[in-house]
Design a protein around this motif. Sequence first.
Motif, PDB file in Angstrom:
ATOM      1  N   ALA A  27       0.814  -1.216   0.000  1.00 51.97           N
ATOM      2  CA  ALA A  27       0.000   0.000   0.000  1.00 51.97           C
ATOM      3  C   ALA A  27       0.849   1.268   0.000  1.00 51.97           C
ATOM      4  O   ALA A  27       0.314   2.373  -0.003  1.00 51.97           O
ATOM      5  CB  ALA A  27      -0.938   0.002   1.207  1.00 51.97           C
ATOM      6  N   SER A  28       2.166   1.124  -0.016  1.00 48.22           N
ATOM      7  CA  SER A  28       3.068   2.283  -0.001  1.00 48.22           C
ATOM      8  C   SER A  28       3.099   2.965  -1.362  1.00 48.22           C
ATOM      9  O   SER A  28       2.602   2.433  -2.359  1.00 48.22           O
ATOM     10  CB  SER A  28       4.476   1.836   0.394  1.00 48.22           C
ATOM     11  N   ASP A  29       3.713   4.132  -1.408  1.00 53.88           N
ATOM     12  CA  ASP A  29       3.786   4.887  -2.659  1.00 53.88           C
ATOM     13  C   ASP A  29       4.598   4.151  -3.721  1.00 53.88           C
ATOM     14  O   ASP A  29       4.250   4.155  -4.894  1.00 53.88           O
ATOM     15  CB  ASP A  29       4.416   6.260  -2.412  1.00 53.88           C
ATOM     16  N   LEU A  30       5.710   3.575  -3.313  1.00 57.68           N
ATOM     17  CA  LEU A  30       6.528   2.729  -4.172  1.00 57.68           C
ATOM     18  C   LEU A  30       6.613   1.356  -3.530  1.00 57.68           C
ATOM     19  O   LEU A  30       6.597   1.236  -2.301  1.00 57.68           O
ATOM     20  CB  LEU A  30       7.942   3.297  -4.327  1.00 57.68           C
ATOM     21  N   VAL A  31       6.710   0.314  -4.362  1.00 60.79           N
ATOM     22  CA  VAL A  31       6.803  -1.043  -3.834  1.00 60.79           C
ATOM     23  C   VAL A  31       8.010  -1.731  -4.468  1.00 60.79           C
ATOM     24  O   VAL A  31       8.149  -1.741  -5.693  1.00 60.79           O
ATOM     25  CB  VAL A  31       5.529  -1.862  -4.123  1.00 60.79           C
ATOM     26  N   LEU A  32       8.869  -2.286  -3.638  1.00 64.10           N
ATOM     27  CA  LEU A  32      10.057  -2.970  -4.114  1.00 64.10           C
ATOM     28  C   LEU A  32       9.919  -4.464  -3.864  1.00 64.10           C
ATOM     29  O   LEU A  32       9.630  -4.882  -2.738  1.00 64.10           O
ATOM     30  CB  LEU A  32      11.297  -2.413  -3.414  1.00 64.10           C
ATOM     31  N   ILE A  33      10.102  -5.260  -4.922  1.00 62.26           N
ATOM     32  CA  ILE A  33      10.003  -6.707  -4.815  1.00 62.26           C
ATOM     33  C   ILE A  33      11.401  -7.276  -4.657  1.00 62.26           C
ATOM     34  O   ILE A  33      12.235  -7.167  -5.554  1.00 62.26           O
ATOM     35  CB  ILE A  33       9.330  -7.313  -6.064  1.00 62.26           C
ATOM     36  N   ALA A  34      11.662  -7.884  -3.510  1.00 64.35           N
ATOM     37  CA  ALA A  34      12.998  -8.401  -3.214  1.00 64.35           C
ATOM     38  C   ALA A  34      12.895  -9.806  -2.638  1.00 64.35           C
ATOM     39  O   ALA A  34      13.480 -10.117  -1.588  1.00 64.35           O
ATOM     40  CB  ALA A  34      13.723  -7.468  -2.259  1.00 64.35           C
ATOM     41  N   VAL A  35      12.139 -10.657  -3.316  1.00 61.04           N
ATOM     42  CA  VAL A  35      12.042 -12.066  -2.954  1.00 61.04           C
ATOM     43  C   VAL A  35      12.664 -12.876  -4.080  1.00 61.04           C
ATOM     44  O   VAL A  35      12.841 -12.359  -5.189  1.00 61.04           O
ATOM     45  CB  VAL A  35      10.571 -12.499  -2.729  1.00 61.04           C
ATOM     46  N   PRO A  36      13.022 -14.139  -3.842  1.00 61.61           N
ATOM     47  CA  PRO A  36      13.541 -14.961  -4.941  1.00 61.61           C
ATOM     48  C   PRO A  36      12.555 -15.005  -6.106  1.00 61.61           C
ATOM     49  O   PRO A  36      11.335 -14.942  -5.919  1.00 61.61           O
ATOM     50  CB  PRO A  36      13.711 -16.336  -4.285  1.00 61.61           C
ATOM     51  N   PHE A  37      13.099 -15.125  -7.316  1.00 61.04           N
ATOM     52  CA  PHE A  37      12.274 -15.079  -8.524  1.00 61.04           C
ATOM     53  C   PHE A  37      11.113 -16.072  -8.469  1.00 61.04           C
ATOM     54  O   PHE A  37       9.988 -15.742  -8.861  1.00 61.04           O
ATOM     55  CB  PHE A  37      13.156 -15.356  -9.746  1.00 61.04           C
ATOM     56  N   ASP A  38      11.352 -17.263  -7.966  1.00 57.02           N
ATOM     57  CA  ASP A  38      10.296 -18.274  -7.960  1.00 57.02           C
ATOM     58  C   ASP A  38       9.260 -18.054  -6.864  1.00 57.02           C
ATOM     59  O   ASP A  38       8.292 -18.813  -6.765  1.00 57.02           O
ATOM     60  CB  ASP A  38      10.879 -19.684  -7.862  1.00 57.02           C
ATOM     61  N   GLN A  39       9.443 -17.016  -6.039  1.00 59.36           N
ATOM     62  CA  GLN A  39       8.471 -16.705  -4.993  1.00 59.36           C
ATOM     63  C   GLN A  39       7.666 -15.439  -5.281  1.00 59.36           C
ATOM     64  O   GLN A  39       6.821 -15.040  -4.479  1.00 59.36           O
ATOM     65  CB  GLN A  39       9.189 -16.555  -3.651  1.00 59.36           C
TER      66      GLN A  39
ATOM     67  N   GLN B 189       5.319 -14.729  -7.562  1.00 56.62           N
ATOM     68  CA  GLN B 189       3.880 -14.922  -7.758  1.00 56.62           C
ATOM     69  C   GLN B 189       3.155 -15.090  -6.433  1.00 56.62           C
ATOM     70  O   GLN B 189       2.095 -14.496  -6.208  1.00 56.62           O
ATOM     71  CB  GLN B 189       3.619 -16.130  -8.654  1.00 56.62           C
ATOM     72  N   ALA B 190       3.722 -15.869  -5.538  1.00 54.88           N
ATOM     73  CA  ALA B 190       3.085 -16.086  -4.229  1.00 54.88           C
ATOM     74  C   ALA B 190       3.048 -14.799  -3.420  1.00 54.88           C
ATOM     75  O   ALA B 190       2.053 -14.504  -2.742  1.00 54.88           O
ATOM     76  CB  ALA B 190       3.832 -17.177  -3.465  1.00 54.88           C
ATOM     77  N   ALA B 191       4.113 -14.016  -3.484  1.00 55.04           N
ATOM     78  CA  ALA B 191       4.156 -12.766  -2.723  1.00 55.04           C
ATOM     79  C   ALA B 191       3.139 -11.754  -3.236  1.00 55.04           C
ATOM     80  O   ALA B 191       2.589 -10.956  -2.467  1.00 55.04           O
ATOM     81  CB  ALA B 191       5.559 -12.170  -2.792  1.00 55.04           C
ATOM     82  N   ALA B 192       2.867 -11.778  -4.550  1.00 57.98           N
ATOM     83  CA  ALA B 192       1.965 -10.797  -5.156  1.00 57.98           C
ATOM     84  C   ALA B 192       0.504 -11.201  -5.065  1.00 57.98           C
ATOM     85  O   ALA B 192      -0.384 -10.355  -5.232  1.00 57.98           O
ATOM     86  CB  ALA B 192       2.339 -10.603  -6.621  1.00 57.98           C
ATOM     87  N   ARG B 193       0.239 -12.446  -4.774  1.00 61.12           N
ATOM     88  CA  ARG B 193      -1.124 -12.977  -4.825  1.00 61.12           C
ATOM     89  C   ARG B 193      -2.049 -12.309  -3.799  1.00 61.12           C
ATOM     90  O   ARG B 193      -1.670 -12.059  -2.659  1.00 61.12           O
ATOM     91  CB  ARG B 193      -1.099 -14.482  -4.585  1.00 61.12           C
TER      92      ARG B 193
ATOM     93  N   GLU C 124       3.183 -10.065 -15.130  1.00 60.73           N
ATOM     94  CA  GLU C 124       1.886 -10.745 -15.164  1.00 60.73           C
ATOM     95  C   GLU C 124       1.297 -10.932 -13.772  1.00 60.73           C
ATOM     96  O   GLU C 124       0.083 -11.088 -13.629  1.00 60.73           O
ATOM     97  CB  GLU C 124       2.032 -12.099 -15.849  1.00 60.73           C
ATOM     98  N   PHE C 125       2.146 -10.901 -12.769  1.00 55.16           N
ATOM     99  CA  PHE C 125       1.685 -11.110 -11.391  1.00 55.16           C
ATOM    100  C   PHE C 125       1.243  -9.819 -10.717  1.00 55.16           C
ATOM    101  O   PHE C 125       0.751  -9.844  -9.589  1.00 55.16           O
ATOM    102  CB  PHE C 125       2.785 -11.773 -10.556  1.00 55.16           C
ATOM    103  N   PHE C 126       1.400  -8.688 -11.424  1.00 53.93           N
ATOM    104  CA  PHE C 126       1.057  -7.376 -10.866  1.00 53.93           C
ATOM    105  C   PHE C 126       0.116  -6.633 -11.818  1.00 53.93           C
ATOM    106  O   PHE C 126       0.472  -5.570 -12.340  1.00 53.93           O
ATOM    107  CB  PHE C 126       2.322  -6.560 -10.631  1.00 53.93           C
ATOM    108  N   PRO C 127      -1.058  -7.186 -12.052  1.00 50.72           N
ATOM    109  CA  PRO C 127      -1.975  -6.556 -13.019  1.00 50.72           C
ATOM    110  C   PRO C 127      -2.339  -5.127 -12.632  1.00 50.72           C
ATOM    111  O   PRO C 127      -2.657  -4.849 -11.475  1.00 50.72           O
ATOM    112  CB  PRO C 127      -3.204  -7.469 -12.983  1.00 50.72           C
ATOM    113  N   GLY C 128      -2.215  -4.225 -13.603  1.00 50.80           N
ATOM    114  CA  GLY C 128      -2.546  -2.830 -13.357  1.00 50.80           C
ATOM    115  C   GLY C 128      -1.403  -2.000 -12.823  1.00 50.80           C
ATOM    116  O   GLY C 128      -1.518  -0.782 -12.701  1.00 50.80           O
ATOM    117  N   ALA C 129      -0.290  -2.644 -12.491  1.00 47.50           N
ATOM    118  CA  ALA C 129       0.870  -1.926 -11.952  1.00 47.50           C
ATOM    119  C   ALA C 129       1.846  -1.576 -13.064  1.00 47.50           C
ATOM    120  O   ALA C 129       1.810  -2.157 -14.152  1.00 47.50           O
ATOM    121  CB  ALA C 129       1.574  -2.766 -10.898  1.00 47.50           C
ATOM    122  N   SER C 130       2.731  -0.625 -12.783  1.00 46.81           N
ATOM    123  CA  SER C 130       3.841  -0.297 -13.669  1.00 46.81           C
ATOM    124  C   SER C 130       5.090  -0.933 -13.080  1.00 46.81           C
ATOM    125  O   SER C 130       5.519  -0.578 -11.983  1.00 46.81           O
ATOM    126  CB  SER C 130       4.023   1.218 -13.754  1.00 46.81           C
TER     127      SER C 130
END
Length: 212
Positions: free
Chosen positions: A72-84, A86-90, A127-133
Motif C-alpha cells: 500500500a506504499s507509494d513505491l513497492v520494491l520486490i525483493a524475494v527470490p524469482f520463484d516466490q 507470484q506467491a508474494a503478489a497474490r 503478469e503477477f502485478f496486473p494494473g501496476a507499472s
Amino acid sequence: MENHNTTGTKVSGQNSIGILGAGHIAQAVARHAAKAGYEVTISSRRAPAELTGLASSLGERVKTGTLAEAAASDLVLIAVPFDQVQAAARGIDWAGRIVIDTTNAIVFPQFKPADLGGRTSSKVNAEFFPGASLIKAFNTLPAAILASDPESDGGRRVIFVAGDEEVPKKQVINFAKKLGFSALDLGKIDEGGRLQEFGGSLISKNLIRLDL
C-alpha cells in the motif's frame, strides 16, 4: 499528497516505500531509504512481529507490516527470490502501483539464467502485478555493494533502470537519486533491460559515475 496521471499511476508525492522481502537486497534498500527520509515498511511471509528486530536495525523510519500493508506504499520494491514472486503478489490489488523489480531468474545449484522462452524475467513478473507499472532496478549489484555508501571514489554508484512506461520509470530514477545513487536509464525492458538481467552484460558491474 498523492497525485496520479491519467492511467492512475502515482507520479508525485512519494514518501513511503514498501518492501516485499526481508533478505540482504531488501535490507540494503530499506536502510538507504530510511536514511533518505522515506517511511519504509518491510514484510515477508513471516509474521510482522518476527521482523521487529530486523526493522529496528535498519533505521528509525523502518517498520514491519504484512505483504499487503507494504504494497500500500507509494513505491513497492520486490525483493524475494524469482520463484516466490507470484506467491508474494497474490491477493493484492496492484492497480496504479509502481513496482520495482529487483529479482534475478537464476537456476540453482547450477547458478545459470533460467530459460524463460525468450522473455525477460520482468516481463514474466509483470503478469503477477496486473494494473501496476513494473520497473527493473537494483538487481545488478551484489547485496554487500548495494548496501555500501552510494558515494564512492569521488562519484556516485550507478543503478540501472529499465521500464516500458516513462513516468513511473522517472519516479524510480528519482528514488534512486534520492538514495544517493546515480541512475542510468536503459530504456524499455525488452531492450536495455535485457542487459541488466542475470546473464546480461551489466550484472555485477560496480560502476561509479563522476561529476565532470
